[in-house]
Design a protein around this motif. Structure first.
Motif, PDB file in Angstrom:
ATOM      1  N   SER A  20       0.814  -1.214   0.000  1.00  0.00           N
ATOM      2  CA  SER A  20       0.000   0.000   0.000  1.00  0.00           C
ATOM      3  C   SER A  20       0.851   1.269   0.000  1.00  0.00           C
ATOM      4  CB  SER A  20      -0.906   0.007   1.240  1.00  0.00           C
ATOM      5  OG  SER A  20      -0.125   0.018   2.408  1.00  0.00           O
ATOM      6  N   CYS A  21       2.181   1.095   0.217  1.00  0.00           N
ATOM      7  CA  CYS A  21       3.036   2.271   0.294  1.00  0.00           C
ATOM      8  C   CYS A  21       3.369   2.794  -1.100  1.00  0.00           C
ATOM      9  CB  CYS A  21       4.325   1.932   1.039  1.00  0.00           C
ATOM     10  SG  CYS A  21       4.031   1.435   2.740  1.00  0.00           S
ATOM     11  N   ASN A  22       3.517   4.057  -1.225  1.00  0.00           N
ATOM     12  CA  ASN A  22       3.811   4.695  -2.498  1.00  0.00           C
ATOM     13  C   ASN A  22       5.310   4.697  -2.717  1.00  0.00           C
ATOM     14  OD1 ASN A  22       4.119   6.348  -4.702  1.00  0.00           O
ATOM     15  ND2 ASN A  22       2.780   7.975  -3.932  1.00  0.00           N
ATOM     16  N   GLY A  45      -6.256   5.990   9.214  1.00  0.00           N
ATOM     17  CA  GLY A  45      -5.796   4.611   9.098  1.00  0.00           C
ATOM     18  C   GLY A  45      -4.947   4.343   7.874  1.00  0.00           C
ATOM     19  N   GLU A  46      -4.645   5.376   7.097  1.00  0.00           N
ATOM     20  CA  GLU A  46      -3.808   5.218   5.918  1.00  0.00           C
ATOM     21  C   GLU A  46      -2.336   5.438   6.284  1.00  0.00           C
ATOM     22  OE1 GLU A  46      -4.827   4.311   2.893  1.00  0.00           O
ATOM     23  OE2 GLU A  46      -6.908   4.145   3.615  1.00  0.00           O
ATOM     24  N   TYR A  47      -1.457   4.757   5.565  1.00  0.00           N
ATOM     25  CA  TYR A  47      -0.029   4.938   5.818  1.00  0.00           C
ATOM     26  C   TYR A  47       0.491   6.171   5.100  1.00  0.00           C
ATOM     27  CZ  TYR A  47       0.729   0.450   8.132  1.00  0.00           C
ATOM     28  OH  TYR A  47       0.729  -0.597   9.027  1.00  0.00           O
ATOM     29  N   GLU A  48       1.337   6.918   5.782  1.00  0.00           N
ATOM     30  CA  GLU A  48       1.974   8.069   5.167  1.00  0.00           C
ATOM     31  C   GLU A  48       3.442   8.092   5.577  1.00  0.00           C
ATOM     32  OE1 GLU A  48       0.130  11.601   6.535  1.00  0.00           O
ATOM     33  OE2 GLU A  48       0.787  11.387   8.610  1.00  0.00           O
ATOM     34  N   GLY A 114       3.500  -0.679  14.907  1.00  0.00           N
ATOM     35  CA  GLY A 114       2.578  -0.275  13.852  1.00  0.00           C
ATOM     36  C   GLY A 114       3.247   0.343  12.653  1.00  0.00           C
ATOM     37  N   ASP A 115       4.511   0.768  12.793  1.00  0.00           N
ATOM     38  CA  ASP A 115       5.235   1.375  11.676  1.00  0.00           C
ATOM     39  C   ASP A 115       5.604   0.330  10.623  1.00  0.00           C
ATOM     40  OD1 ASP A 115       5.134   3.813  12.893  1.00  0.00           O
ATOM     41  OD2 ASP A 115       7.255   3.915  13.426  1.00  0.00           O
TER      42      ASP A 115
END
Length: 319
Positions: A20-22, A45-48, A114-115
């Protein structure tokens, strides 16, 4: 259990973590030379991308703690070398003093529960200083390994060991449930085989091994704790012979010797050989949970294989 040798895991294939990571997000490099991208969940709840981590940041894992994680890594040719999700369980790695600048230990100390992170680590230093092993041929000298890590938990060694024990107990319960189901399936197949082959005087042990004594022995009865020597021919129910002690070049054609009832052989043997006397010749039909179970031992021994052994109990040394 919790040692840095956990990094040296079998080569596996599978999907990469952090899908899901860009990949267009920016990489950063620490003063020690560790290249990284770290992602954390936002309020939705999205990864950034977490951005540059300050050298003074103390929120990550600390030396002495254990990180429970999902991890995969690739070589410089983008070939996936390992993915913990193929094992259907996370791995646990203790955080130790960094073995070199820009090490994987440094990477773990930058992560919070969680990272997710992507880290590029010098392969030469990793194998020479962390693993104490030569660089494998599938990794080029001077290249980097790219690690994809999802930190699930960061806890004390004691808490990690307790969690690990619970995980093992749960796995054992699940494996036992599958074995109980499989042995019923195998029992039906064995009964059909007995009928088709016209095998007579078949008996069944308490656990589910079928056996028939073709030539009764006149020597002592084999019991748990006795040292026994057994000749055997191993085959599948389709008639394919797998191996034979009579012509095994490794043993010079000598019978296989072991201590009975000590877990040195498959469960089916430990139980069924005790039904025989020295000099007996018998046929054993062993359901897979009492043989090698779910273990896939390659094309010569697929998972859940029912085994036929034609055995001769050559010698019983009473203990």
């Amino acid at each position: 259990m919790l040692s840095k040798t956990k990094f040296l895991l079998p080569v596996l294939a599978g999907a990469l973590l952090l899908q899901s990571c860009n990949d267009k997000d920016e990489f950063y490099t620490t003063a020690d030379g560790l290249t990284y991208k770290i992602y954390e969940k936002d309020e939705s709840g999205e990864y950034e991308n977490k951005g540059k981590v300050s050298p003074d940041d103390t929120t990550g894992a600390k030396i002495g703690q254990v990180v429970t994680m999902q991890m995969s890594y690739k070589n410089a040719e983008d070939s996936l070398l390992f993915d913990s999700r193929e094992q259907n369980q996370p791995i646990m790695i203790p955080v130790m003093e960094p073995t070199f600048k820009g090490s994987l230990e440094n990477a773990l100390m930058m992560m919070s529960p969680g990272d997710s992170g992507v880290f590029k680590v010098n392969a030469d230093s990793l194998f020479a200083k962390t693993f104490g092993q030569p660089l494998p041929p599938f990794i080029k000298p001077g290249s980097q390994l790219t690690f994809f890590i999802k930190a699930e938990k960061i806890q004390s060694k004691e808490a990690a060991i307790a969690d690990q024990q619970k995980m093992f107990e749960q796995q054992m319960k699940e494996a036992q449930a599958r074995a109980e189901k499989q042995i019923k399936i195998d029992d039906d197949k064995i009964q059909q085989y007995i009928k088709a082959e016209g095998l007579s005087n078949m008996q069944k042990t308490e656990s589910g091994v079928y056996y028939t004594v073709k030539e009764p022995g006149k020597g002592p009865q084999a019991n748990a704790g006795d040292q026994v020597s057994v000749h055997y021919k191993l085959s599948f129910l389709d008639g394919k012979q797998v191996e034979s002690s009579y012509d095994n070049p490794m043993s010079g054609g000598q019978p296989f010797t072991f201590t009975l009832g000590q877990g040195q052989v498959i469960k089916g043997w430990d139980e069924a050989i005790q039904k025989l006397k020295e000099g007996s010749k018998a046929t054993l039909l062993v359901p897979s949970p009492l043989a090698y179970g779910e273990q896939d031992r390659g094309p010569d021994m697929p998972a859940n294989s029912i085994l036929r052994f034609d055995v001769e109990l050559v010698k019983v040394n009473k203990q």
